[in-house]
Design an enzyme around this catalytic site. Structure first.
Site, PDB file in Angstrom:
ATOM      1  N   GLU A 459      12.011  -1.038  -2.985  1.00 46.25           N
ATOM      2  CA  GLU A 459      11.060  -1.398  -4.041  1.00 46.25           C
ATOM      3  C   GLU A 459      11.144  -2.900  -4.272  1.00 46.25           C
ATOM      4  O   GLU A 459      10.457  -3.659  -3.635  1.00 46.25           O
ATOM      5  CB  GLU A 459      11.363  -0.594  -5.309  1.00 46.25           C
ATOM      6  CG  GLU A 459      10.138  -0.355  -6.163  1.00 46.25           C
ATOM      7  CD  GLU A 459      10.329   0.803  -7.138  1.00 46.25           C
ATOM      8  OE1 GLU A 459       9.648   0.801  -8.162  1.00 46.25           O
ATOM      9  OE2 GLU A 459      11.155   1.704  -6.857  1.00 46.25           O
ATOM     10  N   GLU A 742      18.684   1.990 -14.880  1.00 48.14           N
ATOM     11  CA  GLU A 742      17.267   2.353 -15.034  1.00 48.14           C
ATOM     12  C   GLU A 742      17.121   3.556 -15.955  1.00 48.14           C
ATOM     13  O   GLU A 742      16.197   3.614 -16.762  1.00 48.14           O
ATOM     14  CB  GLU A 742      16.677   2.674 -13.664  1.00 48.14           C
ATOM     15  CG  GLU A 742      15.216   3.061 -13.685  1.00 48.14           C
ATOM     16  CD  GLU A 742      14.665   3.280 -12.289  1.00 48.14           C
ATOM     17  OE1 GLU A 742      13.442   3.177 -12.117  1.00 48.14           O
ATOM     18  OE2 GLU A 742      15.468   3.551 -11.363  1.00 48.14           O
TER      19      GLU A 742
END
Length: 886
Positions: A459, A742
């Site tokens: 990502e 996260e």
């Protein structure tokens, strides 16, 4: 005595090369005289004199600057005390509008057609036979690429910069770098310049779908070497068909996600004449490339990615497989450096990277998804050092195979953008201090030329939502000026004609919602408003607001379009589009599924519309756009009214209760005054029912403690802050986190990874800064330091005592100097002491916990008082929301 401690041009203290026609200066001055301020200041640039009426954003407005020219600047400051101080700096202009004589070159025979991988590296060569009869006065190389490049002259690197030319929206913005190579060329008129160009972001595989060739079908290189001789003549050597190219390279593969394969046996000699796999290098004539994009090519305006901290392992364990597992003790983004002591020719060493380890001690690479995050190094004979140049990883642990522990020394090299750390915080609570360190390392790991989401998996994209909510914390801890100015140019460039802002900037292969012109995503697209506002608040330069103003207006118009699309009356101001078009209460821990996070979007989106409208009204007022300010304030009021009328019972209670739905309107001041207290208590009831644990996702988490403390419930805010049960900030600390996660449940109490099928494709990063936005509460409420006008020209020091803390301190390098707050509290004697530092030219309002108020000018001021038992965090005076957020 007065002293100028900082004098910058274009927000750098030295080495500035700029294409800005009106470069911007700033300075910091200190004085031993209390209450001193700047009476006058002038900046002399050659023969031009600038009256510096401000200390920040002093723009050169004299005659046009010449390209390729060095300029000296001298600053003279006179203070109200009569003291004076001087300082000097210099800068160079780049090309300005000078056309390139260089042409784009490539390997014309290379047809790169493979999918989901990066291309083979290209190497370009030019032998530089300079005029031996002339002495070199100066030499500058101006270079850029479609791909990622690195340059050597006679085998020596010319820069410590990583990932040139940087990651931008290539179709509109491309940077070139200027390198001073005078020393190299003055020493040898017969030199060899070699440039290695890999796929990088422009050509290599990127985003989680691993698309490639987004910007170009293959790499290309553009460069001009300008040599000025002492006799006044200039020679220009530009990329053209006189250059050579090869695909034979010691760098066999280079990919941002997969890593690098390097064969040291094939390393070029200084003259770039070598053998590859026992054969002569296949140099051939470089081909001219017809580049399909036409960006503005501008002198580097970024905060360049460089090497920073270097870590040595805290442990090394050998698995039964023979792999060596190293723990660096810190999760970070960067690369490893291998020092091989007695390697043999052809010995192959493999290095893999991960954030966590499995119970058996092996690396957990599952959450990297398709990213291989692997280095393969083939050694030559003897001692040698290897450090990759064209990739980076996010990791704490590595496995090393192919070498014994006795024959290798391993280091971890942190890479991140070259931003000066300007903010600091500490307290009497070690866990809170560790949280602050986690915030700092989450920032460093994800401020990698663009604001990424995470540094490890497939990502590492410029997600707008993360930086939108984190920007106030980032701007406190670091000088974000060059970093954010660069990124916001791309935000502006990537805005769709309908006003929507893509979820990631640069888009670079990630379509949604860039393919839907009017599509606006709450809190993610809000970055175009919230990020420049945060930077303006921290640095005080209005230009960033002016540059982004039209972008903000188009975006808010797009948001309002979606709100108006359905319904009548109040519902025309409720942003209620299908939840799949939003992220909603992203990763909220009180519901387990992605679809449930998204289903809360009408609450988060409507609050977002209120927030962007109100912020835009403030910006309009600052810029003198009076009618706009009135319009956006009215819109914000109308949206707030609709939120209350549609979502609540009109008495401070939400019809559908969850934490974020209370946090946003409480923090943003959307509840009417006669409902705010009831709304606060209803919110507190939810928090208490949840045992003071976090229940908010991305939009609510940055503001949850403010919503409590600023509405008279600092006691509850402290209980939530200090909670170490999952989900909470200190749960992560208790579990050994060295960065922000996260997701709150990244590890259970036993250190297991219980990530199930929640619709996110095992989405878990252990280095994801968004929830670290709590840092703003530590600085502004616990330590109590908060700007009340842009750039801390005025600020407030009003610490909130609670949570059993006996001390806290913070300081920040403002555009005017260091502002600081430091307090101690003795539980037994109830003695409270506060020390406040105020920079020259600023003033501060000091509010003690007992309500005493003082206004002070520059200098250091100390206050002591006895706090009676009733003065606790439970009874701190409620702050006015408008004042707090302004």
């Amino acid at each position: 005595m007065a002293e100028i401690t900082r004098f910058t041009v274009e927000n750098v203290e030295s080495g500035c090369v700029t294409d800005e026609e009106h470069p911007c200066f700033a300075f910091v001055v200190t004085s031993e005289v209390e209450g001193d301020a700047v009476a006058s200041a002038t900046i002399s640039i050659n023969d031009q004199i600038i009256d510096a009426t401000e200390q920040i954003a002093v723009r050169y407005m004299g005659p046009a600057l010449e390209p390729f020219t060095s300029y000296a600047a001298e600053l003279l400051v006179t203070l109200t005390s009569g003291a004076t101080a001087t300082a000097q700096t210099s800068f160079e202009t780049g090309r300005l509008s000078t056309p390139w004589q260089a042409q784009w070159i490539t390997d014309g025979d290379y047809k790169f057609t493979e999918k989901k991988v990066s291309p083979r590296p290209m190497v370009f060569r030019r032998v530089l036979n300079l005029d031996a009869a002339k002495a070199v006065k100066s030499a500058r190389l101006y270079a850029t690429a479609l791909g990622m490049y690195d340059v050597t002259i006679n085998g020596d690197k010319i820069s410590d910069y990583y990932f040139a030319p940087g990651f931008t929206s290539y179709k509109t913005n491309l940077q070139y770098q200027a390198y001073d190579v005078t020393e190299q060329l003055a020493a040898s008129h017969n030199s060899t310049l070699v440039a290695t160009v890999t796929g990088g972001w422009a050509v290599g595989s990127f985003v989680f779908t691993r698309v490639n060739r987004v910007t170009a079908p293959r790499q290309a290189f553009l460069a001009e070497l300008r040599v000025q001789y002492t006799d006044g003549t200039t020679e220009i050597i530009a990329t053209d068909s006189n250059w050579q190219v090869t695909l034979d390279s010691p760098v066999k593969t280079a990919d941002l996600y997969d890593g690098e394969v390097f064969d040291a046996r094939d390393t070029f000699t200084a003259d770039a004449v070598s053998t590859i796999s026992g054969k002569s290098v296949a140099w051939r004539t470089a081909a001219l490339e017809n580049v399909r994009i036409h960006p503005t090519i501008t002198a580097d305006y970024s905060a360049r990615v460089k090497v920073h901290e270097v870590f040595t392992p805290v442990s090394c364990n050998r698995l039964s497989s023979g792999e060596l597992i190293y723990d660096f003790g810190q999760n970070f983004a960067g690369v490893v450096r291998l020092h091989l002591k007695n390697a043999h020719n052809g010995q192959t060493i493999m290095v893999k990277h991960a954030e966590i380890i499995n119970n058996d001690g092996s690396l957990n690479t599952t959450f990297l998804r398709t990213a291989q995050a692997t280095l393969v190094y083939t050694a030559t004979e003897g001692g040698q050092t290897y450090q990759p140049q064209f990739t980076y990883m996010g990791f704490r642990y590595i496995s090393v195979s192919g070498v014994s522990a006795e024959d290798v020394e391993v280091e971890g090299v942190a890479l991140y953008s070259d931003m000066k750390q300007i903010g600091h915080f500490s307290s009497s609570n070690p866990q809170i201090n560790r949280l602050q360190k986690n915030i700092e390392w989450g920032s460093k790991s994800n401020l990698m030329d663009i604001p990424t989401d995470c540094p490890q998996r497939d990502e590492r994209m410029g997600w707008t939502g993360d930086i939108a909510v984190f920007s106030p914390t980032a701007c406190f801890n670091f000088d974000m000026s060059r970093f954010l100015n660069k990124w916001l140019k791309d935000v502006k460039a990537e805005q769709t004609h309908g006003g929507g802002i893509p979820n990631t900037v640069p888009v670079q292969g990630y379509g949604f919602p860039a393919t839907m012109p009017k599509m606006a995503i709450d809190w993610w697209g809000d970055a175009c408003v919230l990020v420049p506002w945060a930077e303006y608040q921290a640095r005080g330069d209005k230009q960033i607001l002016r540059d982004m103003y039209d972008t903000m207006k188009k975006y808010v118009k797009a948001c309002l379009f979606w709100a108006h699309l359905w319904g009548t009356g109040d519902k025309r101001y409720i942003w209620d589009t299908p939840s799949v078009l939003h992220f909603g209460d992203w990763v909220a821990p009180d519901v387990p599924q992605m679809s449930q996070w998204q289903s809360r979007s009408k609450w988060t989106a409507t609050a977002s519309l209120n927030n962007t409208s109100r912020t835009l009204a403030r910006i309009a007022e600052i810029l003198g756009e009076t009618e706009d300010a009135k319009k956006y304030n009215q819109l914000a009021d109308r949206v707030a009214q609709a939120y209350i009328n549609v979502f609540t019972d009109g008495r401070g209670k939400l019809k559908n209760e969850f934490q974020t739905a209370y946090v946003l309107p409480l923090y943003l001041g959307m509840f009417p005054e006669n409902q705010r207290a009831a709304a606060t208590e209803n919110f507190v009831r939810l928090v208490e029912k949840n045992d003071y644990k976090i229940g908010t996702g991305f939009p609510g988490t940055p503001y949850i403690l403010f919503a409590l403390a600023d509405n008279g419930r600092a006691d509850v805010a402290y209980k939530m802050l200090l909670n170490d049960a999952c989900p909470s900030w200190l749960y992560e600390v208790k579990q050994g986190a060295t960065t922000i996660w996260e997701r709150w449940d990244g590890l259970d109490e036993n250190g297991e990874c219980p990530i199930g099928d929640d619709g996110t494709d095992i989405m878990i990063s252990y280095n994801h800064y968004a929830s670290g936005a709590v840092g703003a509460f530590l600085y502004k409420r616990v330590a109590g330091l908060e700007q009340t006008s842009a750039g801390y020209k005025t600020f407030r020091v009003a610490p909130i005592i609670g949570g059993g803390l006996t001390s806290a301190e913070t300081n920040v390098q403002t555009p005017y100097g260091v502002a600081a707050s430091s307090w101690t509290f003795d539980e037994e004697t109830k003695q409270f002491a506060l020390t406040v530092t105020v920079p020259v030219g600023t003033s501060a309002e000091v509010i003690l916990p007992n309500g005493e108020k003082y206004t002070v000018q520059s200098g250091t001021h100390t206050y002591t008082t006895t706090l009676h038992p009733e003065i606790t965090s439970e009874n701190n005076e409620t702050r006015a929301n408008e004042e707090v957020r302004a």
